[in-house]
Design an enzyme around this catalytic site. Structure first.
Site, short mmCIF file in Angstrom:
data_model
loop_
_atom_site.label_atom_id
_atom_site.label_comp_id
_atom_site.label_asym_id
_atom_site.label_seq_id
_atom_site.Cartn_x
_atom_site.Cartn_y
_atom_site.Cartn_z
N ILE A 103 0.85 -1.33 -0.06
CA ILE A 103 0.00 -0.20 0.15
C ILE A 103 0.88 1.28 -0.02
CG2 ILE A 103 -1.90 0.99 1.18
CD1 ILE A 103 -2.32 -1.58 2.63
N GLU A 104 1.01 2.05 -0.98
CA GLU A 104 1.69 3.09 -1.19
C GLU A 104 0.83 4.26 -2.16
OE1 GLU A 104 5.63 2.46 -3.36
OE2 GLU A 104 4.87 0.46 -3.24
#
Length: 334
Positions: free
Chosen positions: A152-153
């Protein structure tokens, strides 16, 4: 995790042979650690590199990985809830099935990694938790995996609606199947930022059982131009304390539930280079503290660049430092 684009990942090719200099013996910089006297108490630390799910590299098996992180499943496009490998290959691609079956034949586990820096994470594209859960399940079942990683970025870090939707979908999946889940999150030398800790808090509140939090010990900022090995250890210590507090884990369990991923060689941020010596020291640290696993971005970069090639910027086919092929894997695996 990566700051490199998927189309480049799909064209992994052999960069070059070693130049034969003395630096090529760098893979010997990782002596096997003595039995752990760790405060965390773990005797071993697993090695689980990221690999391309579509393209084999000769360095895939270096270090005898216990798990392969298959990069990356994303939505077919911004408005589609259909999972694909990198936005190009179908989730049930025959070529991917053949490739992953060969990886599994080594005895290693497969972990499907969803998200990454390029493309659209499925939680941003699917309209409901049920549809999202079904999309995740399709990708997992296509390769026979019972482990999932969520990298998750970017925009997905701050999109609170997608964070909540993802956790709802994952809680639903874990009620219906045996699913080992890890979250891969960006980190700074002083630990996880508020966006990342908020993601962990939401997962805990929604009942998602995480087996580990994987920190991306890489690409900090232009002001962080010190020793990358030191930064990785500092980040790990800070993240350990955060994980312990948020997930309510005792210290030893928090260390076991911490994974560390380094971007080997030249990073995307100028002046950041993770060396073979850094890898060897990180391995010793991980065993001493009882860290659950070490990983790297990525197996297909674990080789020297072609003679004369520029190493000023990170490459998707080589590390940018002098090494023998597979040297980082051997250093991190111990």
């Amino acid at each position: 995790m990566v700051r490199l684009t998927w189309p480049a990942l799909l064209t992994v090719v052999c960069a070059a042979c070693s130049t034969g200099t003395a630096a090529d013996t760098g893979q010997d910089a990782a002596p096997r650690a003595a039995p752990s006297r760790s405060t965390g108490g773990a005797a071993t630390t697993a090695f689980a590199p990221y690999v391309s799910a579509t393209t084999a590299a000769p360095t895939d098996s270096a270090g005898a990985p216990s798990t392969y992180n298959l990069a990356f499943v994303v939505a077919a496009d911004a408005d589609s809830c259909t999972p694909t490998w990198g936005g190009t290959a179908a989730y049930d691609s025959a070529a991917v099935k053949s490739r992953t079956a060969a990886l599994a034949a080594s005895g290693a586990d497969l972990r499907v990694s969803f998200g990454g820096a390029a493309g659209t994470e499925l939680a941003l594209a699917c309209g409901s938790a049920d549809k999202l859960a079904a999309a995740y399940a399709k990708a997992l079942d296509a390769v026979g995996a019972t482990k999932a990683d969520f990298d998750i970025e970017g925009g997905a870090l701050t999109d609170t609606a997608s964070v909540a939707l993802r956790d709802k979908a994952l809680a639903t999946l874990q009620r219906s199947r045996d699913l080992d889940i890890t979250y891969t999150l960006p980190v700074m030398p002083d630990g996880l930022e508020k966006t990342a800790t908020a993601i962990l808090s939401d997962a805990a509140e929604q009942g998602v059982e995480l087996s580990a939090v994987n920190i991306m010990a890489m690409n900090y900022s232009t002001s962080d131009d010190g020793d990358m090995g030191d930064y990785a250890r500092q980040a790990a210590r800070a993240a350990h304390d955060q994980i312990s507090g948020i997930l309510g884990l005792p210290s030893a369990q928090a260390w076991k539930s911490l994974h560390i991923t380094a971007m080997i060689g030249v990073n995307d941020v100028a002046a950041e280079t993770f060396t073979l010596a850094d890898a060897a020291e990180l391995r010793r640290f991980a065993r001493r503290e009882g860290v659950g696993a070490l990983s790297m971005w990525a197996a297909f970069r674990d080789r020297p660049c072609a003679a004369g090639a520029s190493t000023a910027k990170a490459s998707d086919t080589c590390s940018g430092v002098e090494q023998k092929a597979g040297a980082f894997a051997k250093a991190l695996a111990g």
